[in-house]
Every structure is written in C-alpha cells, then in structure tokens.
Design a protein around this motif. Structure first.
Motif, PDB file in Angstrom:
ATOM      1  N   UNK A  68       0.876  -1.346  -0.052  1.00 30.66           N
ATOM      2  CA  UNK A  68      -0.050   0.044  -0.064  1.00 30.66           C
ATOM      3  C   UNK A  68       0.894   1.136  -0.069  1.00 30.66           C
ATOM      4  N   UNK A  69       1.938   1.176   0.924  1.00 31.69           N
ATOM      5  CA  UNK A  69       2.938   2.332   1.173  1.00 31.69           C
ATOM      6  C   UNK A  69       3.722   2.773  -0.326  1.00 31.69           C
ATOM      7  N   UNK A  70       3.890   1.707  -0.816  1.00 37.38           N
ATOM      8  CA  UNK A  70       4.680   1.629  -2.301  1.00 37.38           C
ATOM      9  C   UNK A  70       3.906   2.275  -3.391  1.00 37.38           C
ATOM     10  N   UNK A  71       2.379   2.137  -3.535  1.00 41.51           N
ATOM     11  CA  UNK A  71       1.914   2.683  -4.573  1.00 41.51           C
ATOM     12  C   UNK A  71       1.528   4.111  -4.021  1.00 41.51           C
ATOM     13  N   UNK A  72       0.807   4.244  -2.962  1.00 40.60           N
ATOM     14  CA  UNK A  72       0.535   5.616  -2.266  1.00 40.60           C
ATOM     15  C   UNK A  72       1.808   6.659  -2.558  1.00 40.60           C
ATOM     16  N   UNK A  73       2.818   5.996  -2.200  1.00 38.33           N
ATOM     17  CA  UNK A  73       4.072   7.082  -2.171  1.00 38.33           C
ATOM     18  C   UNK A  73       4.474   7.250  -3.667  1.00 38.33           C
ATOM     19  N   UNK A  74       4.177   6.532  -4.866  1.00 39.56           N
ATOM     20  CA  UNK A  74       4.396   6.935  -6.063  1.00 39.56           C
ATOM     21  C   UNK A  74       3.535   7.904  -6.560  1.00 39.56           C
ATOM     22  N   UNK A  75       2.131   7.460  -6.202  1.00 37.25           N
ATOM     23  CA  UNK A  75       1.231   8.447  -6.432  1.00 37.25           C
ATOM     24  C   UNK A  75       1.346  10.292  -6.079  1.00 37.25           C
ATOM     25  N   UNK A  76       1.925  10.059  -4.743  1.00 35.44           N
ATOM     26  CA  UNK A  76       2.226  11.332  -4.174  1.00 35.44           C
ATOM     27  C   UNK A  76       3.520  11.898  -4.755  1.00 35.44           C
ATOM     28  N   UNK A  77       4.504  10.991  -5.019  1.00 37.48           N
ATOM     29  CA  UNK A  77       5.716  11.733  -5.563  1.00 37.48           C
ATOM     30  C   UNK A  77       5.266  12.191  -6.885  1.00 37.48           C
ATOM     31  N   UNK A  78       4.573  11.576  -7.446  1.00 39.28           N
ATOM     32  CA  UNK A  78       4.203  12.141  -9.015  1.00 39.28           C
ATOM     33  C   UNK A  78       3.443  13.336  -8.767  1.00 39.28           C
ATOM     34  N   UNK A  79       2.657  13.624  -7.857  1.00 37.54           N
ATOM     35  CA  UNK A  79       1.740  14.808  -7.817  1.00 37.54           C
ATOM     36  C   UNK A  79       2.746  15.812  -7.295  1.00 37.54           C
ATOM     37  N   UNK A  80       3.663  15.665  -6.486  1.00 36.11           N
ATOM     38  CA  UNK A  80       4.605  16.421  -5.957  1.00 36.11           C
ATOM     39  C   UNK A  80       5.538  16.938  -7.064  1.00 36.11           C
ATOM     40  N   UNK A  81       6.008  16.094  -7.655  1.00 42.02           N
ATOM     41  CA  UNK A  81       6.865  16.685  -9.171  1.00 42.02           C
ATOM     42  C   UNK A  81       6.010  17.474  -9.926  1.00 42.02           C
ATOM     43  N   UNK A  82       4.594  17.162 -10.244  1.00 45.43           N
ATOM     44  CA  UNK A  82       3.720  18.080 -11.161  1.00 45.43           C
ATOM     45  C   UNK A  82       3.730  19.250 -10.695  1.00 45.43           C
ATOM     46  N   UNK A  83       3.465  19.372  -9.143  1.00 43.95           N
ATOM     47  CA  UNK A  83       3.225  20.604  -8.456  1.00 43.95           C
ATOM     48  C   UNK A  83       4.270  21.715  -8.501  1.00 43.95           C
ATOM     49  N   UNK A  84       5.426  21.024  -8.233  1.00 47.77           N
ATOM     50  CA  UNK A  84       6.582  21.926  -8.225  1.00 47.77           C
ATOM     51  C   UNK A  84       6.947  22.375  -9.717  1.00 47.77           C
ATOM     52  N   UNK A  85       6.450  21.645 -10.791  1.00 54.91           N
ATOM     53  CA  UNK A  85       6.842  22.175 -12.153  1.00 54.91           C
ATOM     54  C   UNK A  85       5.810  23.350 -12.377  1.00 54.91           C
ATOM     55  N   UNK A  86       4.223  23.173 -12.225  1.00 51.73           N
ATOM     56  CA  UNK A  86       3.524  24.066 -12.089  1.00 51.73           C
ATOM     57  C   UNK A  86       3.865  25.464 -11.541  1.00 51.73           C
ATOM     58  N   UNK A  87       4.309  25.190 -10.231  1.00 52.78           N
ATOM     59  CA  UNK A  87       4.701  26.576  -9.488  1.00 52.78           C
ATOM     60  C   UNK A  87       6.208  27.242 -10.032  1.00 52.78           C
TER      61      UNK A  87
END
Length: 362
Positions: free
Chosen positions: A125-144
């Motif tokens: 569960x943690x592996x999948x959730x972490x990858x979803x979270x990291x993908x969003x973080x990367x997208x957020x930082x690029x947008x910002x």
C-alpha cells in the motif's frame, strides 16, 4: 460523461482477475510482472431496480442503465514516478480516471510470484501511495516554477494561484494526500484541470482468501494517514475456505465495507458507487427510462450537462418529481394536481432518485 475507474496496484495482485470478473471479459492474467502493458477497458452497467418500476409507470419497455468504465492499468512498482517499469506511462493513464481502485494482495500462494518476493500488504500500500504522491509533488513543483515566472495573470489571481500551489507542495512533502486538505470551490476548479492523483477518490480492494492465511496488523493499517478503511472492499478471487481471521472481523465492522466472495457483480458495482458517493437521477418518458449517475452535490444545470451541453447552455428550469412520489401516485396528472412536481432553478441540488424533465432553449 461515463465515470472512469482506474484499477491500480503492484504486479500480480489480482487487478486483471478483478477486471475480468466484473466486466465478464477474458483479458490475459499471467503469473509474471507487467503482463498488462496497454490498459484494458471495460464498460459495465450500474444495476438499479428502480428503473423497471419507473418504466411500468410510463408504459415503456426501453430501459437504459448508466455505465461505469473500468480501466485495468499495468502494475506500478517502486520508482514509477521516475519512470521505473514504464511508470510515467501508467501514471498518465491513472490521471485520466475519475477514481482509483487500489488492489492490495493479501493472499499467500507460492505459485503466484510477488514482485518483492513476499506478501506484505502494508508495504505494498505504501509503495503505491508513495508513487502517486511523488508524481503529484513533481507536477506541483513544475507548475509552481512555471507560473512563478509568469506575469500575465492579474495580481489577485496570481497570488491566489501561487499560494494554492505552495499549500499543495507542503502537503505532499509531508507525505499526505491532497484530498485531505480543505479547498474552496474556486481552488478545486483550479486543481481539477491538472488531474492530481492524490485528489481523486480511492477505494482499497483487499484481495484475500476466505481463510485469510496472510496476517495483517489492523492497528498498523489504521495508523497509515493515507488509508481510509471506510472506503475498502474485501474480495475473494482465489480460494473457498471458512472465514477465521481478526483482520476480516475488523474490516466487516467498517462503514461501507462488504465481502464479495467470488465477486457478486451487482453488489460490487452498487457498493462501489456508494463508496464513491455517486448518486442517481432519472429521465423518463414513453420512449425510454434512463438512469444517470452523478457526484453528490451537483446542481440542476450541472446534471443537465451530463445529458447534453445544450441542456445546460439553454437551461430554463427543471421539473422534478421524487422517486417515492412517482411510484406512489404513478399518474403524471395526479402528481401535478397534488403539487408533487416541483419547478427548480439552476442552483437546485439534485437528490438521489429525482426524476427530472429539463426545459431548455436551443
């Protein structure tokens, strides 16, 4: 719009088996990682017993059920957000979905390989959730980064946007999903255009055996800040034994949680809709009776758009009858005489079971 649910999880956890069972298709389900490369797509109707009763009242045999699209997405692995295991390609497919069905392997079977060599649901569960979270973080930082150097937005909007992105980045850096933040309606409109993964509703599908030979520490699972057991669905796709496990007992007490041994199609789809807070309204006439699923709290004009954009653009009003009144009185003239047909405007919040006739100008 057909509601899309993406089935995700590690390789060999039962995603394709679940997809096949629900859609009654027969796509490959092999005992090796990344058996599924291109996503498999299936459309299933949402069962609703109310349709037949409404059809009798309006004297039609044409019944049209609303549908949900299920997308079987290839297994994710650690590092997916950085491209491991074709991760970026698969994550993009998840972004296109309205909701995520997260399949977690709880059964032990030495004949079915595990990508990390042992069954550990908490880790998975943690592996999948972490990858979803990291993908969003990367997208957020690029947008910002991109927006922070732009000066073509109005000062007020510019400030609101950057502050919103800062909040999202801080939330994700803290290891928390975006859906756990409280956003204003205008903020949600901004975020929804970027299809953030951790903003989507997620249902956990625990793939277990009836005897649950894999022990799970329920207290540890409850500590996971991104796991909500009230939106979980245990299913059995493998063996037929008696239930005897503390984890099963605890899950059975959770709100919105049912067991699906050999997966009862109708119960599963209805339970899935309930867990995703999907409601149903109806359109009815001599030509056909049709159900329409929608997210709770939709207004009349938003519901009209689900049928056709012209309905929302030229919206005049909605004539609304509750399902209970429609079945009780059965006669449209009597319903009108008793004042059971209401005239509602654009901002009316559609209720589950509403039977609606939309009036509009083209």
């Amino acid at each position: 719009m057909v509601y899309k649910c993406g089935i995700v999880g590690l390789p060999n956890v039962g995603k394709s088996a679940l997809f096949n069972t629900i859609t009654r298709l027969n796509i490959p389900s092999k005992n090796f990682p990344f058996c599924t490369i291109e996503p498999n797509i299936g459309i299933v109707s949402v069962p609703d017993n109310r349709l037949k009763k409404i059809a009798v009242c309006v004297s039609t045999k044409n019944i049209v059920h609303s549908c949900i699209t299920l997308i079987d997405i290839a297994g994710l692995v650690k590092g997916a957000s950085k491209g491991e295991g074709l991760g970026n390609k698969f994550l993009k497919k998840i972004r296109e979905c309205n909701a995520i069905l997260h399949v977690v392997r709880c059964f032990i079977n030495n004949k079915i390989t595990h990508v990390y060599n042992n069954v550990n649901p908490l880790r998975d569960i943690d592996i999948i959730n972490t990858e979803l979270l990291l993908s969003d973080l990367d997208l957020c930082e690029k947008i910002f980064k991109k927006k922070s150097i732009q000066k073509n937005m109005s000062d007020v909007h510019y400030s609101i946007f950057l502050n919103l992105m800062k909040r999202c980045i801080h939330q994700l850096q803290s290891g928390l999903f975006l859906k756990d933040l409280d956003f204003l309606e205008e903020e949600l409109k901004i975020l929804q255009q970027y299809q953030f993964l951790t903003l989507k509703p997620m249902i956990y599908i625990f793939n277990m055996t009836k005897d649950m030979c894999c022990n799970i520490d329920i207290n540890e699972l409850n500590k996971d800040k991104n796991v909500n057991l009230s939106t979980s669905i245990p299913v059995v796709l493998h063996y037929k034994y008696s239930i005897n496990n503390n984890y099963v007992n605890v899950l059975s007490t959770q709100k919105n949680c049912l067991f699906f041994f050999d997966v009862d199609f109708n119960k599963f789809i209805r339970h899935l809709c309930n867990s995703l807070f999907l409601k149903t309204f109806f359109t009815a006439g001599p030509k056909e009776v049709k159900s329409w699923i929608f997210k709770a709290e939709k207004t009349a004009v938003q519901a009209a758009k689900l049928i056709h954009t012209d309905f929302s653009k030229g919206f005049i009003r909605a004539q609304v009858i509750s399902y209970v009144d429609f079945i009780k009185y059965r006669n449209l003239i009597k319903i009108k005489q008793l004042g059971k047909m209401r005239s509602e405007g654009k901002q009316y919040i559609v209720q589950d079971g509403d039977i609606i006739n939309f009036l509009f100008n083209i």
